[in-house]
Design an enzyme around this catalytic site. Structure first.
Site, mmCIF file in Angstrom:
data_model
loop_
_atom_site.group_PDB
_atom_site.id
_atom_site.type_symbol
_atom_site.label_atom_id
_atom_site.label_comp_id
_atom_site.label_asym_id
_atom_site.label_seq_id
_atom_site.Cartn_x
_atom_site.Cartn_y
_atom_site.Cartn_z
ATOM 1 N N GLU A 1 0.845 -1.193 0.000
ATOM 2 C CA GLU A 1 0.000 0.000 0.000
ATOM 3 C C GLU A 1 0.883 1.248 0.000
ATOM 4 O O GLU A 1 1.533 1.572 0.986
ATOM 5 C CB GLU A 1 -0.946 0.005 1.205
ATOM 6 C CG GLU A 1 -0.282 -0.263 2.547
ATOM 7 C CD GLU A 1 -1.234 -0.071 3.711
ATOM 8 O OE1 GLU A 1 -1.917 0.965 3.788
ATOM 9 O OE2 GLU A 1 -1.291 -0.977 4.555
ATOM 10 N N ASP B 1 0.079 -2.618 6.041
ATOM 11 C CA ASP B 1 0.384 -2.210 7.408
ATOM 12 C C ASP B 1 -0.468 -2.985 8.408
ATOM 13 O O ASP B 1 -1.586 -3.415 8.095
ATOM 14 C CB ASP B 1 0.118 -0.706 7.593
ATOM 15 C CG ASP B 1 1.078 0.155 6.796
ATOM 16 O OD1 ASP B 1 2.126 -0.361 6.372
ATOM 17 O OD2 ASP B 1 0.785 1.349 6.592
ATOM 18 N N ASP C 1 -2.360 -2.129 10.738
ATOM 19 C CA ASP C 1 -3.309 -1.222 11.385
ATOM 20 C C ASP C 1 -4.673 -1.402 10.726
ATOM 21 O O ASP C 1 -4.843 -2.259 9.852
ATOM 22 C CB ASP C 1 -2.831 0.237 11.313
ATOM 23 C CG ASP C 1 -2.624 0.723 9.870
ATOM 24 O OD1 ASP C 1 -3.089 0.036 8.927
ATOM 25 O OD2 ASP C 1 -2.020 1.785 9.681
ATOM 26 N N ASP D 1 -6.398 0.487 8.606
ATOM 27 C CA ASP D 1 -6.405 0.730 7.163
ATOM 28 C C ASP D 1 -5.729 -0.420 6.410
ATOM 29 O O ASP D 1 -6.199 -0.851 5.349
ATOM 30 C CB ASP D 1 -5.689 2.043 6.838
ATOM 31 C CG ASP D 1 -6.570 3.258 7.114
ATOM 32 O OD1 ASP D 1 -7.810 3.091 7.119
ATOM 33 O OD2 ASP D 1 -6.036 4.352 7.319
#
Length: 227
Positions: free
Chosen positions: A25, A94, A96, A98
Site C-alpha cells: 500500500e 500495514d 493497522d 487501514d
C-alpha cells in the site's frame, strides 16, 4: 518493479527459490521492499490507494478500474490463471485498521474474480513485526504484544538495563536494512486457504456486501477498544 525470473513452459518453478510479487500500500511501504528485495525473484506492485470493493461486481469492471486492471495484467491472469507469472502473490499491508481493510479488499478481489489462485495456494499474507525492543547489546523484533512483553523482560535483565521500545506504525517506518531480514529466507508468510468452498459466497456477502443490521451488530459486539 518486476523481477528477472518467472515460471514459464521452458523454466519450471524452483521450489527452493520461488519468485514472488509483493502487493503493497503506497510508495512509502514499497520503497523499503524495493531497496531490500532480491531483484532476481522478488517483484513489487505498489497500490495508489485503497482498492475498490469488487464484491458483486461483474468481470467487466476490471477493464474500467485502472488499479484492478493493472493487478490482473501484472499477474498475467486475464485469460487464465494457468499463466500466472509468480509462484507467490504476497499481500504486504500495514498492521493497522487501514492496512487490514486493504488486505480484505484484495482478498475479496481474488476470491471474487480469481478464486482458483487461492485454491491452488498462490496467495499469502506477509507478517511483519509490530515492535522493536532493544538494549545496547541486542535487538528483538516482536509480532504481538505478548512477544513484546517477553522481549522487554528478557532484555531489561530485571530492570538493570535500559530498554528502548519502538512501535512500527507502518511498513514504511522499517528501514530497508531491517526489512531485508523480513523478506529473506526466514520471512513469515501466512498462506491464505479455504476450508470450505461453499462458505466463500456467504462470508463475502456478510463482510463485504451491503451494510446489513446483522453486520452492524456483529461489528459492535466485536469492537476492540485500546486503553
Amino acid at each position: 518493479k518486476d523481477c528477472k525470473y518467472h515460471p514459464t513452459p521452458e523454466r519450471a518453478s524452483d521450489p527452493d527459490r520461488p519468485n514472488m510479487l509483493f502487493i503493497t500500500e503506497g510508495q512509502s511501504a514499497s520503497g523499503s521492499i524495493v531497496s531490500s528485495r532480491d531483484p532476481m525473484v522478488q517483484a513489487v506492485f505498489s497500490l495508489k490507494g485503497k482498492p475498490m470493493n469488487v464484491y458483486g461486481q461483474p468481470l467487466t469492471l476490471l477493464y474500467k478500474n485502472e488499479e484492478m486492471y493493472n493487478i490482473m495484467r501484472a499477474l498475467n491472469i486475464e485469460d487464465t490463471v494457468d499463466t500466472l507469472r509468480y509462484d507467490k502473490v504476497i499481500l504486504a499491508t500495514d498492521a493497522d485498521v487501514d492496512g487490514l481493510h486493504i488486505r480484505n479488499l484484495l482478498l475479496t478481489f481474488f476470491l471474487h474474480f480469481f478464486e482458483s489462485l487461492v485454491k491452488r495456494g498462490h496467495v499469502y499474507i506477509l507478517e511483519t513485526p509490530i515492535f522493536r525492543v532493544r538494549n545496547k547489546e541486542e535487538t528483538v523484533y516482536c509480532y504481538s504484544d505478548k512477544e513484546r512483553e517477553s522481549a522487554e523482560r528478557m532484555l531489561s535483565g530485571r530492570g538493570k538495563k535500559a530498554v528502548e521500545i519502538t512501535r512500527f506504525k507502518g511498513l514504511g517506518e522499517i528501514s530497508p536494512k531491517e526489512f531485508k531480514q523480513f523478506i529473506g529466507p526466514d520471512m513469515r508468510l501466512q498462506q491464505v486457504s479455504i476450508d470450505t468452498l461453499s462458505e466463500v459466497p456467504r462470508l463475502l456477502s456478510f463482510y463485504m456486501g451491503k451494510n446489513t443490521p446483522d453486520r452492524r451488530e456483529y461489528i459492535m459486539e466485536h469492537l476492540v477498544v485500546e486503553v
